[in-house]
Design an enzyme around this catalytic site. Structure first.
Site, PDB file in Angstrom:
ATOM      1  N   ASP A  26      41.634  26.554  69.911  1.00  0.00           N
ATOM      2  CA  ASP A  26      40.698  26.960  68.865  1.00  0.00           C
ATOM      3  C   ASP A  26      39.628  27.864  69.479  1.00  0.00           C
ATOM      4  OD1 ASP A  26      39.338  27.089  66.493  1.00  0.00           O
ATOM      5  OD2 ASP A  26      39.386  24.919  66.146  1.00  0.00           O
ATOM      6  N   ASP A  27      39.621  29.124  69.068  1.00  0.00           N
ATOM      7  CA  ASP A  27      38.623  30.087  69.575  1.00  0.00           C
ATOM      8  C   ASP A  27      38.722  30.321  71.072  1.00  0.00           C
ATOM      9  OD1 ASP A  27      37.719  30.185  66.984  1.00  0.00           O
ATOM     10  OD2 ASP A  27      35.679  29.534  67.421  1.00  0.00           O
ATOM     11  N   CYS A  66      40.299  31.362  61.889  1.00  0.00           N
ATOM     12  CA  CYS A  66      41.078  30.148  62.090  1.00  0.00           C
ATOM     13  C   CYS A  66      42.084  29.801  60.990  1.00  0.00           C
ATOM     14  CB  CYS A  66      40.129  28.988  62.307  1.00  0.00           C
ATOM     15  SG  CYS A  66      38.694  29.035  61.216  1.00  0.00           S
ATOM     16  N   HIS A 129      43.271  22.485  58.640  1.00  0.00           N
ATOM     17  CA  HIS A 129      42.603  23.718  58.205  1.00  0.00           C
ATOM     18  C   HIS A 129      43.348  24.510  57.133  1.00  0.00           C
ATOM     19  CE1 HIS A 129      39.111  26.206  60.018  1.00  0.00           C
ATOM     20  NE2 HIS A 129      38.696  25.172  59.325  1.00  0.00           N
ATOM     21  N   ASP A 276      44.192  30.433  68.269  1.00  0.00           N
ATOM     22  CA  ASP A 276      44.200  30.857  66.865  1.00  0.00           C
ATOM     23  C   ASP A 276      43.498  32.177  66.603  1.00  0.00           C
ATOM     24  OD1 ASP A 276      41.627  29.901  67.290  1.00  0.00           O
ATOM     25  OD2 ASP A 276      41.475  28.929  65.333  1.00  0.00           O
ATOM     26  N   ASN A 277      42.564  32.538  67.484  1.00  0.00           N
ATOM     27  CA  ASN A 277      41.892  33.846  67.375  1.00  0.00           C
ATOM     28  C   ASN A 277      41.137  34.080  68.666  1.00  0.00           C
ATOM     29  OD1 ASN A 277      40.170  31.994  64.976  1.00  0.00           O
ATOM     30  ND2 ASN A 277      39.182  32.493  66.924  1.00  0.00           N
TER      31      ASN A 277
END
EC number: 3.1.6.4
Lengths: 510, 510
Positions: A26-27, A66, A129, A276-277
């Protein structure tokens, strides 16, 4: 051609129902791995995973945010097709905060739904999410088990204006963040990654014992602000709290891989690590990661927002030390996983993902473009080493004035713009080999520009001509749909009273 | 403590007269190696060298410009001590263009001079850059052999206003660049790296045959603008011509290491790879490299200007796959080489380099500061993970207005300043672990700032109190001293007529 260096691996390559483990960060940014040049080099297990498998250097997410990225991974489809976008404003990143009304449509076919047909048991650990209303529950979309939360671990909230986010085990909530699952915002301490790790190890053990193929989607969130780490990792990194979180994740990945090996199933388990990004530079330096040499970060369609660390690991199938320049996407994990299970992707809809097994097992390079979307707008396209920007936007002057900066310390005139700049008639073109940092647009008059744009224009035309946008799911917000009374709350005495329904257009400033 | 993971290597560690090979690159940046995150990952041999040896992640040059950096490497002393600086302006980078009058003073003791006492044969291949007047010739300063040039391969010149730069073999010139040693500025083709490679292989073979210890200083320059590569490497890189040059260098390094192994002397040969300063971002993207996640480049005292790729390789002595966070310097190569030869550094002068063998062989971490100089000014100091800037300057507004930008696409308010900003009373402090890109100065009011600065202030005070600056060598320029008639020119009919002597202060805009 660089990678055509090993022979076809006969029977092993054809394993029909390999287990699948997707490790989705995540991130986390491209530049956060030691193997990718993070100067503290504190990811020995991930570096080792890359050394034993295949490192993808040109792997992308499908959105710089996300929720759309995760919806794309699980459907194999761009967010603009699967509905994970908004039309409330032009080119806006939208996601699923807890007042979002929408979520993953029933009409979408998710990877776990399809894998069930091949006998897989599917578990999601961590962040879902894709919507938190009952109809969007992961166990209604193909997962058999869940340990994790529907939304980001923001908080703490007051449980009056806004409830704390619940954690689920399967169908029912187990408790709430900050109440039952602690995150200390002062020290950054939380043992959540250890819980997620133990869930993964236990699930793998159980599946190995029952001799059933499994899909494990390990979507942990320690590197998303508020960043956290367990006590034993706090203060262990040169990089501060963010680095502590990375070290704990690295350690956990090492333990998962070792567990697979010790159970003797590593040669029958395909593992893929990605994020995710791009790193959230707005949270840097204490709560944000690194995008290495790339421009800007999360929320943008520059390389820093969408190029991801990516490693495929499958001992006995992927020769050690491979490096691939295949243009890859999180959506490919959908198609590749189906292929691993001996399944075909659905033929009744457009699938954007491709099967990467020929890349991973035979070193092929497949020609395909990468589309960079921000909400409802195609911002940029990459083909080969060329990337054309049709729109440029970092964020608005207004947001920048509030101190929200997606490109801190970076400023490329005419590129990192603070108004939405249209370039559809004369796209800005970059050569990412010579200029990975997107600093030097090619001359419009050059032959190189003409040739590259001729090709890319064709790809864009074809893409737009055949695009059928999905119903946008991220337009409407309503306080009434928040996590007031998740299933199971009554057993725990954790039900809260929802306010009257008052649906409104969600506000998406970026 | 991270590296204390192997036992003392008894007899091997004590080898008294190991051969020494220093591979010094020109303008190659920290981020140019695949192992350090260059996204095209086109340096398999250097990555392998790192995997077999020790990768230094926190290794520095002694100046962000070529000549002072090289003088520091060969003397083990900061340029402000050995004279490789100017007092013509405040904090100006100076070097040795062909009208420079100065050069390496006779009073300086160079590494090869000292190694001779231990029976070494010393060869320099490539760029000398410590002055080109007769008294500065490398064979007058300890080298036994030379194949290369005294200055940068700029040109072509007209041989009237300005002569073309000569290439020497030992005492005499062999010819001139562009005339006898071609560099095609249009295609970037030149076979110079192949010539330098062959020279290295031949020298190593000869020394192995004669069973004499040797010091090879391989100071090649293909990655300095005008960048060049041999025909077989042109067009082979994703990165364009600069990448072609890197690929050829990578291939050459692989051949040198393999040659040592094939001759059976790799376990008695210490090899170190590094660069003279950060990538020249003014020449990017076609002629300049990458500094990875670091700020700015060559000419600046930000990390991009002075942190260097660095690899130590010594099979049988350095265990494979080591990573060190030792703060290292090119000046340490002086002290380390002496130690390898069983010699002590001179005791009659300040030596800034330290012996890295305890780091390399036993994994020790030695506490020592790094001083970042620009000409006559101490711009910054690093101790541990903290870096304090006493002065900030990128370049002047005037130069920037001409398009000369040492930080393209980067701009950090109050940090990448275009006037010389003094911070000596309240230095800007960065934590390079959390913030390797020097974007987030610590709060002056924080306890962290107070504690770190207390320590660093002490180091600076001590440094300044004991500093005896050398006679500045880079103040005076004169057209008459250019390479009009290098020794040997008469045999080749290459002597040119020098103009009248007209010494002037050199102009150093940066």
């Amino acid at each position: 051609p660089l990678c055509l260096c090993w022979a076809l691996l006969g029977p092993a390559a054809a394993a029909a129902t390999a287990n699948i483990v997707l490790l989705l960060m995540d991130d986390m940014g491209w530049g956060d791995l030691g193997a990718l040049g993070e100067p503290s080099k504190e990811t020995p297990n991930l570096d080792q995973m890359a050394a034993e498998g295949m490192l993808f250097l040109d792997f992308y997410t499908a959105s710089p945010l996300c929720s759309p990225s995760r919806a794309a991974l699980l459907t194999g489809r761009l967010p603009v097709r699967n509905g994970f976008y908004t039309t409330n404003g032009h080119a806006r990143n939208a996601y699923t905060p807890q007042d979002i009304v929408g979520g993953i449509p029933d009409s979408e076919l998710l990877l776990p739904e399809l894998l069930k047909k091949a006998g897989y048991t599917n578990k999601i650990i961590g962040k879902w999410h894709l919507g938190h209303q009952p109809q969007f529950h992961p166990l209604r979309h193909g997962f058999d088990e869940w340990f994790g939360s529907p939304n980001c671990h923001f908080g703490p909230y007051d449980n009056r204006e806004r409830p704390n986010i619940p954690l689920y085990r399967d169908w029912e909530m187990l408790g709430r963040y900050y109440e039952d699952f602690k995150i200390d915002l002062k020290t950054g301490e939380s043992n959540l990654t250890q819980l997620y790790l133990q869930e993964a190890l236990d699930f793998i053990s159980k599946q190995q014992a029952s001799q059933q193929p499994f899909f494990l989607y390990w979507a942990i969130d320690a590197t998303h602000a508020p960043v956290y780490a367990s006590k034993q990792f706090l203060g262990t990194s040169q990089r501060g709290l963010y680095g502590d979180a990375v070290r704990e994740i690295d350690d956990s990945v090492g333990k998962i891989l070792k567990h697979l090996q010790q159970l003797g199933i590593s040669e029958n388990t395909f593992v893929f690590f990605t994020s995710d990004n791009g790193a959230a530079l707005i949270s840097a330096p204490k709560q944000g990661g690194s995008n290495g040499p790339f421009l800007c970060g999360k929320q943008t369609t520059f390389e820093g927002g969408m190029r991801e660390p990516a490693i495929a690991w499958w001992p006995g199938h992927i020769p050690a030390g491979q490096v691939s320049h295949q243009l890859g996407s999180v959506m490919d994990l959908f198609s590749t996983s189906l292929s691993l299970a001996g399944l075909q992707p659905p033929s009744d809809r457009q699938i954007d993902g491709i099967d990467l097994l020929p890349v991973i097992l035979q070193g092929q390079l497949i020609d395909r473009p990468i589309f960079y979307y921000r909400g409802n707008e195609l911002m940029a396209v990459r083909s080969g080493l060329y990337k054309a920007h049709y729109w440029t936007w970092s964020n608005s002057w207004e947001e920048l004035g509030k101190g929200i900066d997606f490109c801190p310390g970076q400023s490329v005139a005419g590129v990192t713009t603070h108004t939405q700049e249209e370039h559809t008639y004369l796209p800005l073109l970059f050569h990412l080999g010579r200029d990975p940092g997107e600093k030097y647009p090619l001359s419009f008059a050059s032959e190189e520009y003409q040739q590259a744009m001729e090709h890319i224009s064709g790809l864009v035309q074809q893409h737009k001509d055949t695009l059928v946008p999905g119903q946008p799911q991220l337009n409407v917000c309503d306080q009434a749909v928040m996590n007031w009374s998740p299933p199971g709350c009554e057993k725990l005495g954790k039900c809260l009273k929802a306010p009257e329904s008052d649906p409104k257009k969600c506000s998406w400033p970026h």
